[in-house]
Design a protein around this motif. Structure first.
Motif, PDB file in Angstrom:
ATOM      1  N   CYS A  84      39.064  46.317  31.776  1.00 57.75           N
ATOM      2  CA  CYS A  84      37.613  46.247  31.948  1.00 57.75           C
ATOM      3  C   CYS A  84      36.934  45.428  30.863  1.00 57.75           C
ATOM      4  O   CYS A  84      35.853  44.901  31.077  1.00 57.75           O
ATOM      5  N   GLY A  85      37.505  45.352  29.678  1.00 59.64           N
ATOM      6  CA  GLY A  85      36.877  44.604  28.594  1.00 59.64           C
ATOM      7  C   GLY A  85      35.719  45.347  27.961  1.00 59.64           C
ATOM      8  O   GLY A  85      34.948  44.772  27.198  1.00 59.64           O
TER       9      GLY A  85
ATOM     10  N   LEU B 153      28.098  48.583  35.167  1.00 61.83           N
ATOM     11  CA  LEU B 153      29.500  48.487  34.745  1.00 61.83           C
ATOM     12  C   LEU B 153      30.415  49.326  35.639  1.00 61.83           C
ATOM     13  O   LEU B 153      31.513  48.888  35.990  1.00 61.83           O
ATOM     14  N   ILE B 154      29.964  50.516  36.012  1.00 62.46           N
ATOM     15  CA  ILE B 154      30.763  51.365  36.905  1.00 62.46           C
ATOM     16  C   ILE B 154      30.947  50.683  38.257  1.00 62.46           C
ATOM     17  O   ILE B 154      32.058  50.651  38.799  1.00 62.46           O
ATOM     18  N   VAL B 155      29.878  50.111  38.785  1.00 66.02           N
ATOM     19  CA  VAL B 155      29.969  49.403  40.065  1.00 66.02           C
ATOM     20  C   VAL B 155      30.938  48.223  39.951  1.00 66.02           C
ATOM     21  O   VAL B 155      31.744  47.976  40.857  1.00 66.02           O
ATOM     22  N   ALA B 156      30.898  47.504  38.838  1.00 67.54           N
ATOM     23  CA  ALA B 156      31.810  46.371  38.638  1.00 67.54           C
ATOM     24  C   ALA B 156      33.266  46.842  38.589  1.00 67.54           C
ATOM     25  O   ALA B 156      34.153  46.208  39.178  1.00 67.54           O
ATOM     26  N   ILE B 157      33.522  47.952  37.910  1.00 61.71           N
ATOM     27  CA  ILE B 157      34.887  48.486  37.833  1.00 61.71           C
ATOM     28  C   ILE B 157      35.356  48.946  39.212  1.00 61.71           C
ATOM     29  O   ILE B 157      36.485  48.657  39.629  1.00 61.71           O
ATOM     30  N   VAL B 158      34.492  49.657  39.928  1.00 62.78           N
ATOM     31  CA  VAL B 158      34.840  50.096  41.289  1.00 62.78           C
ATOM     32  C   VAL B 158      35.117  48.894  42.174  1.00 62.78           C
ATOM     33  O   VAL B 158      36.074  48.887  42.966  1.00 62.78           O
ATOM     34  N   SER B 159      34.313  47.858  42.035  1.00 60.56           N
ATOM     35  CA  SER B 159      34.507  46.643  42.813  1.00 60.56           C
ATOM     36  C   SER B 159      35.862  46.001  42.517  1.00 60.56           C
ATOM     37  O   SER B 159      36.589  45.624  43.438  1.00 60.56           O
ATOM     38  N   ALA B 160      36.196  45.875  41.246  1.00 61.96           N
ATOM     39  CA  ALA B 160      37.487  45.282  40.869  1.00 61.96           C
ATOM     40  C   ALA B 160      38.634  46.122  41.420  1.00 61.96           C
ATOM     41  O   ALA B 160      39.611  45.590  41.965  1.00 61.96           O
TER      42      ALA B 160
ATOM     43  N   ILE C 149      34.124  36.164  27.474  1.00 60.17           N
ATOM     44  CA  ILE C 149      34.023  35.263  28.629  1.00 60.17           C
ATOM     45  C   ILE C 149      35.170  35.534  29.598  1.00 60.17           C
ATOM     46  O   ILE C 149      34.972  35.635  30.813  1.00 60.17           O
ATOM     47  N   VAL C 150      36.382  35.687  29.054  1.00 60.28           N
ATOM     48  CA  VAL C 150      37.551  35.977  29.885  1.00 60.28           C
ATOM     49  C   VAL C 150      37.335  37.291  30.642  1.00 60.28           C
ATOM     50  O   VAL C 150      37.629  37.391  31.836  1.00 60.28           O
ATOM     51  N   ALA C 151      36.823  38.295  29.955  1.00 58.80           N
ATOM     52  CA  ALA C 151      36.605  39.607  30.578  1.00 58.80           C
ATOM     53  C   ALA C 151      35.575  39.532  31.700  1.00 58.80           C
ATOM     54  O   ALA C 151      35.790  40.080  32.785  1.00 58.80           O
ATOM     55  N   VAL C 152      34.462  38.855  31.454  1.00 59.10           N
ATOM     56  CA  VAL C 152      33.423  38.738  32.482  1.00 59.10           C
ATOM     57  C   VAL C 152      33.957  37.964  33.685  1.00 59.10           C
ATOM     58  O   VAL C 152      33.743  38.348  34.840  1.00 59.10           O
ATOM     59  N   ARG C 153      34.659  36.888  33.421  1.00 58.41           N
ATOM     60  CA  ARG C 153      35.209  36.053  34.501  1.00 58.41           C
ATOM     61  C   ARG C 153      36.214  36.835  35.348  1.00 58.41           C
ATOM     62  O   ARG C 153      36.289  36.653  36.565  1.00 58.41           O
ATOM     63  N   ALA C 154      36.985  37.720  34.720  1.00 53.29           N
ATOM     64  CA  ALA C 154      38.049  38.449  35.423  1.00 53.29           C
ATOM     65  C   ALA C 154      37.527  39.318  36.562  1.00 53.29           C
ATOM     66  O   ALA C 154      38.252  39.569  37.526  1.00 53.29           O
ATOM     67  N   TYR C 155      36.295  39.756  36.469  1.00 50.12           N
ATOM     68  CA  TYR C 155      35.728  40.589  37.539  1.00 50.12           C
ATOM     69  C   TYR C 155      35.498  39.807  38.827  1.00 50.12           C
ATOM     70  O   TYR C 155      35.352  40.395  39.888  1.00 50.12           O
TER      71      TYR C 155
END
Length: 162
Positions: free
Chosen positions: A101-102, A85-92, A33-39
């Motif tokens: 990334c979690g 997941l790649i898009v989420a990492i690039v976004s962050a 939950i912490v990992a998902v929220r962090a994005y």
């Protein structure tokens, strides 16, 4: 024959990735939950459902790849998840967030630099390459799925007239 061996290695490798990643997340739902929220990508109402569903999805993908069922569709879903997941990492990264990334446990705020994000993206691109290979070449030894195991040479091919 070498294509089937590479497909077996890709299938078992990607299965291991999903099984390990999914099990770590499933074993520690609070950290997930912490990992998902962090994005900071989802409204709060979706954080818990995504954090609960992602490990289950990863475990199902891993198990299906491990036994060799529906390899091509599972590889396509794997590719879609990896692109997400790649898009989420690039976004962050582009928004200047400093998070782990979690992907394999942990997640949340962390001291990271550009190389950390680049390494995560390169790793996931490697996993995406395995998915792409399996979409094109899904047949491999020891697969249980009818369209995932190599065709038997003893079975006659249907003629054009049939």
């Amino acid at each position: 024959m070498w294509i089937r061996i590479v497909s077996l290695i890709a299938r078992l490798g990607l299965a291991a990735v999903w099984l390990v990643s999914g099990w770590i997340k499933f074993s520690d739902p609070t950290q997930t939950i912490v990992a998902v929220r962090a994005y900071q990508l989802l409204p709060e109402v979706f954080v818990r459902p995504v954090a609960a569903g992602l490990p289950v999805l990863e475990l199902v993908l891993g198990l299906l790849l491990l036994i060799g069922m529906a390899v091509r569709p599972v590889a396509a879903v794997s590719a879609a998840v990896l692109v997400t997941l790649i898009v989420a990492i690039v976004s962050a990264w582009s928004r200047g967030l400093s998070i782990d990334c979690g992907c394999f446990g942990g997640g949340g705020l962390a001291e990271v630099d550009d190389w950390d994000y680049a390494r995560e993206i390169l790793r996931d691109l490697g996993f995406l390459a395995l998915s792409a290979w399996l979409i094109v070449f899904p047949r491999s030894p020891a697969a249980l799925g009818a369209r995932s195991r190599p065709a038997s040479s003893a079975i006659a091919q249907p003629s054009m007239a049939e």
